[in-house]
Every structure is written in structure tokens, then in C-alpha cells.
Design a protein around this motif. Structure first.
Motif, PDB file in Angstrom:
ATOM      1  N   ASN A   9       0.822  -1.213   0.000  1.00  0.00           N
ATOM      2  CA  ASN A   9       0.000   0.000   0.000  1.00  0.00           C
ATOM      3  C   ASN A   9       0.853   1.260   0.000  1.00  0.00           C
ATOM      4  OD1 ASN A   9      -2.400  -1.442  -0.018  1.00  0.00           O
ATOM      5  ND2 ASN A   9      -2.619  -1.419   2.204  1.00  0.00           N
ATOM      6  N   VAL A  10       1.918   1.271   0.792  1.00  0.00           N
ATOM      7  CA  VAL A  10       2.823   2.430   0.832  1.00  0.00           C
ATOM      8  C   VAL A  10       3.462   2.643  -0.535  1.00  0.00           C
ATOM      9  CG1 VAL A  10       5.039   3.235   1.750  1.00  0.00           C
ATOM     10  CG2 VAL A  10       3.271   2.404   3.306  1.00  0.00           C
ATOM     11  N   LEU A  11       3.923   1.564  -1.159  1.00  0.00           N
ATOM     12  CA  LEU A  11       4.565   1.689  -2.473  1.00  0.00           C
ATOM     13  C   LEU A  11       3.575   2.153  -3.528  1.00  0.00           C
ATOM     14  CD1 LEU A  11       6.874  -1.452  -2.335  1.00  0.00           C
ATOM     15  CD2 LEU A  11       7.568   0.943  -2.164  1.00  0.00           C
ATOM     16  N   ASP A  29      13.771  12.171 -22.496  1.00  0.00           N
ATOM     17  CA  ASP A  29      12.915  11.277 -23.277  1.00  0.00           C
ATOM     18  C   ASP A  29      13.593   9.926 -23.432  1.00  0.00           C
ATOM     19  OD1 ASP A  29      10.971  13.186 -23.612  1.00  0.00           O
ATOM     20  OD2 ASP A  29      11.700  13.848 -25.567  1.00  0.00           O
ATOM     21  N   GLY A  30      12.810   8.887 -23.295  1.00  0.00           N
ATOM     22  CA  GLY A  30      13.339   7.541 -23.454  1.00  0.00           C
ATOM     23  C   GLY A  30      13.998   6.983 -22.194  1.00  0.00           C
ATOM     24  N   PHE A  31      14.046   7.764 -21.110  1.00  0.00           N
ATOM     25  CA  PHE A  31      14.645   7.282 -19.866  1.00  0.00           C
ATOM     26  C   PHE A  31      13.706   6.270 -19.226  1.00  0.00           C
ATOM     27  CE2 PHE A  31      15.468   7.379 -15.307  1.00  0.00           C
ATOM     28  CZ  PHE A  31      16.840   7.229 -15.268  1.00  0.00           C
ATOM     29  N   GLU A  32      14.171   5.038 -19.115  1.00  0.00           N
ATOM     30  CA  GLU A  32      13.389   3.964 -18.502  1.00  0.00           C
ATOM     31  C   GLU A  32      14.295   3.173 -17.580  1.00  0.00           C
ATOM     32  OE1 GLU A  32      11.234   1.354 -21.060  1.00  0.00           O
ATOM     33  OE2 GLU A  32      10.533   2.981 -22.330  1.00  0.00           O
ATOM     34  N   ARG A  33      13.781   2.844 -16.427  1.00  0.00           N
ATOM     35  CA  ARG A  33      14.523   2.018 -15.489  1.00  0.00           C
ATOM     36  C   ARG A  33      13.570   1.060 -14.807  1.00  0.00           C
ATOM     37  NH1 ARG A  33      17.867   3.863 -18.105  1.00  0.00           N
ATOM     38  NH2 ARG A  33      19.811   4.872 -17.512  1.00  0.00           N
ATOM     39  N   THR A  34      14.070  -0.112 -14.498  1.00  0.00           N
ATOM     40  CA  THR A  34      13.343  -1.076 -13.682  1.00  0.00           C
ATOM     41  C   THR A  34      13.843  -0.928 -12.257  1.00  0.00           C
ATOM     42  OG1 THR A  34      13.132  -2.594 -15.547  1.00  0.00           O
ATOM     43  CG2 THR A  34      12.813  -3.510 -13.353  1.00  0.00           C
ATOM     44  N   LEU A  35      12.914  -0.858 -11.318  1.00  0.00           N
ATOM     45  CA  LEU A  35      13.256  -0.731  -9.912  1.00  0.00           C
ATOM     46  C   LEU A  35      12.821  -1.987  -9.169  1.00  0.00           C
ATOM     47  CD1 LEU A  35      12.453   2.266 -11.000  1.00  0.00           C
ATOM     48  CD2 LEU A  35      12.581   2.831  -8.609  1.00  0.00           C
ATOM     49  N   ALA A  36      13.605  -2.378  -8.187  1.00  0.00           N
ATOM     50  CA  ALA A  36      13.239  -3.468  -7.289  1.00  0.00           C
ATOM     51  C   ALA A  36      13.357  -2.930  -5.867  1.00  0.00           C
ATOM     52  CB  ALA A  36      14.156  -4.667  -7.489  1.00  0.00           C
ATOM     53  N   VAL A  37      12.330  -3.165  -5.073  1.00  0.00           N
ATOM     54  CA  VAL A  37      12.334  -2.745  -3.674  1.00  0.00           C
ATOM     55  C   VAL A  37      12.287  -4.019  -2.829  1.00  0.00           C
ATOM     56  CG1 VAL A  37      11.168  -1.418  -1.878  1.00  0.00           C
ATOM     57  CG2 VAL A  37      11.112  -0.615  -4.253  1.00  0.00           C
ATOM     58  N   LEU A  42      10.990  -8.989   5.594  1.00  0.00           N
ATOM     59  CA  LEU A  42       9.860  -9.829   5.181  1.00  0.00           C
ATOM     60  C   LEU A  42      10.235 -10.819   4.084  1.00  0.00           C
ATOM     61  CD1 LEU A  42       6.984  -7.165   5.071  1.00  0.00           C
ATOM     62  CD2 LEU A  42       7.515  -8.786   6.898  1.00  0.00           C
ATOM     63  N   GLY A  43      11.424 -10.640   3.505  1.00  0.00           N
ATOM     64  CA  GLY A  43      11.813 -11.512   2.393  1.00  0.00           C
ATOM     65  C   GLY A  43      10.934 -11.302   1.171  1.00  0.00           C
ATOM     66  N   GLN A  44      10.401 -10.109   1.012  1.00  0.00           N
ATOM     67  CA  GLN A  44       9.499  -9.774  -0.092  1.00  0.00           C
ATOM     68  C   GLN A  44      10.144  -8.716  -0.970  1.00  0.00           C
ATOM     69  OE1 GLN A  44       6.347 -10.949  -0.890  1.00  0.00           O
ATOM     70  NE2 GLN A  44       6.441  -9.653  -2.684  1.00  0.00           N
ATOM     71  N   THR A  45       9.991  -8.867  -2.264  1.00  0.00           N
ATOM     72  CA  THR A  45      10.492  -7.869  -3.202  1.00  0.00           C
ATOM     73  C   THR A  45       9.348  -7.432  -4.108  1.00  0.00           C
ATOM     74  OG1 THR A  45      12.674  -8.890  -3.171  1.00  0.00           O
ATOM     75  CG2 THR A  45      12.221  -7.395  -4.986  1.00  0.00           C
ATOM     76  N   PHE A  46       9.319  -6.153  -4.387  1.00  0.00           N
ATOM     77  CA  PHE A  46       8.369  -5.579  -5.334  1.00  0.00           C
ATOM     78  C   PHE A  46       9.178  -4.992  -6.479  1.00  0.00           C
ATOM     79  CE2 PHE A  46       6.406  -5.267  -1.167  1.00  0.00           C
ATOM     80  CZ  PHE A  46       5.140  -5.777  -1.397  1.00  0.00           C
ATOM     81  N   SER A  47       8.605  -4.990  -7.663  1.00  0.00           N
ATOM     82  CA  SER A  47       9.292  -4.383  -8.802  1.00  0.00           C
ATOM     83  C   SER A  47       8.347  -3.409  -9.490  1.00  0.00           C
ATOM     84  CB  SER A  47       9.770  -5.459  -9.784  1.00  0.00           C
ATOM     85  OG  SER A  47       8.672  -6.218 -10.264  1.00  0.00           O
ATOM     86  N   ALA A  48       8.947  -2.452 -10.186  1.00  0.00           N
ATOM     87  CA  ALA A  48       8.167  -1.434 -10.893  1.00  0.00           C
ATOM     88  C   ALA A  48       9.009  -0.886 -12.034  1.00  0.00           C
ATOM     89  CB  ALA A  48       7.761  -0.322  -9.947  1.00  0.00           C
ATOM     90  N   LYS A  49       8.359  -0.172 -12.922  1.00  0.00           N
ATOM     91  CA  LYS A  49       9.029   0.489 -14.046  1.00  0.00           C
ATOM     92  C   LYS A  49       8.890   1.992 -13.888  1.00  0.00           C
ATOM     93  CE  LYS A  49       9.634  -3.040 -17.084  1.00  0.00           C
ATOM     94  NZ  LYS A  49      10.919  -3.540 -17.335  1.00  0.00           N
ATOM     95  N   LEU A  50       9.964   2.697 -14.171  1.00  0.00           N
ATOM     96  CA  LEU A  50       9.925   4.148 -14.256  1.00  0.00           C
ATOM     97  C   LEU A  50      10.120   4.481 -15.730  1.00  0.00           C
ATOM     98  CD1 LEU A  50       9.778   6.880 -12.815  1.00  0.00           C
ATOM     99  CD2 LEU A  50      12.257   6.850 -12.698  1.00  0.00           C
ATOM    100  N   LEU A  59       4.575  -4.618  -9.114  1.00  0.00           N
ATOM    101  CA  LEU A  59       4.250  -6.035  -9.016  1.00  0.00           C
ATOM    102  C   LEU A  59       4.931  -6.670  -7.822  1.00  0.00           C
ATOM    103  CD1 LEU A  59       4.907  -6.945 -12.767  1.00  0.00           C
ATOM    104  CD2 LEU A  59       2.678  -6.535 -11.712  1.00  0.00           C
ATOM    105  N   ASP A  60       4.298  -7.699  -7.274  1.00  0.00           N
ATOM    106  CA  ASP A  60       4.961  -8.526  -6.274  1.00  0.00           C
ATOM    107  C   ASP A  60       5.995  -9.372  -7.012  1.00  0.00           C
ATOM    108  OD1 ASP A  60       2.931  -7.501  -4.746  1.00  0.00           O
ATOM    109  OD2 ASP A  60       2.380  -9.404  -3.841  1.00  0.00           O
ATOM    110  N   GLY A  61       7.186  -9.448  -6.469  1.00  0.00           N
ATOM    111  CA  GLY A  61       8.220 -10.280  -7.073  1.00  0.00           C
ATOM    112  C   GLY A  61       9.418  -9.472  -7.506  1.00  0.00           C
TER     113      GLY A  61
END
Length: 115
Positions: A9-11, A29-37, A42-50, A59-61
Motif C-alpha cells: 500500500n505504501v509503495l 525522453d526515453g529514460f526507462e529504469r526497472t526498480l526493485a524494492v 519480510l523476504g518480499q520484493t516488489f518491482s516497478a518500471k519508471l 508487481l509482487d516479485g
């Protein structure tokens, strides 16, 4: 210890804040990065695109190919979101770790600093 749902929820709220500040990000323009938190306790990772000055596809994972990796404990993530912990202090004390190139850190500074 916060729960996985609380962290998600925070993310999601942070992603919304990034979207509202998209005009201020000034990413090229065209700047894209994948982020992992990684939520370390908790042993949990979330990923997202900027991309397109927006943080999307939360996403979870893990995203092993992520160019930006953020490591933080669940309680510290919650404290950051409530402004009980300042980002600079979190970085200096090692409560949050960001693995990224210096160039990416400079570009993402505004995107990662959400009020």
C-alpha cells in the motif's frame, strides 16, 4: 514489523505521488529504469518500471535485471511514508540502501523524493 500488504500500500501511494509530480521530474525522453524494492525483514520484493516520468507496473516479485535496487526494512518504509524518518537520515544510517549507478541516482533523485 509491518505486513506485506502495508508495504504494498505504501509503495502504491508513492507511485501515485510520483505520477502527480511527473512534470517536475525532468527525465530525458526515453529514460526507462526497472526498480526493485526489497523488504529485507519480510523476504518480499516488489518491482516497478519508471518510464515516461511515471512509476508503473508495481508487481509482487523480484526483477533480477533491475537497474535500481532499494533495500529497506518494513518498519523503515512505513516510517518514511509517515515522515517519521527522513530519507537523508535513512541513507546515512544505512536503514535504506540504494544500489544504482551514480548517473541513475542523480536522475532519479527527484523521483525517489516524494513528499
Amino acid at each position: 514489523m509491518a505486513t506485506v500488504d502495508e508495504c504494498r500500500n505504501v509503495l502504491e501511494k508513492m507511485a501515485g505521488k510520483v505520477a502527480r509530480k511527473s512534470d517536475e521530474l525532468e527525465l530525458e525522453d526515453g529514460f526507462e529504469r526497472t526498480l526493485a524494492v526489497e523488504i529485507t525483514d519480510l523476504g518480499q520484493t516488489f518491482s516497478a518500471k519508471l518510464a515516461g516520468n511515471k512509476l508503473t507496473d508495481l508487481l509482487d516479485g523480484d526483477a533480477p535485471e533491475a537497474e535500481v535496487r532499494i533495500l529497506i526494512a518494513s518498519d523503515d518504509l512505513i516510517a518514511l511514508s509517515k515522515k517519521e524518518l527522513k530519507p537523508a537520515k535513512a541513507l546515512l544510517t544505512g536503514k535504506i540502501k540504494i544500489k544504482a549507478s551514480v548517473k541513475d541516482l542523480a536522475k532519479l533523485r527527484k523521483a525517489l523524493k516524494v513528499d
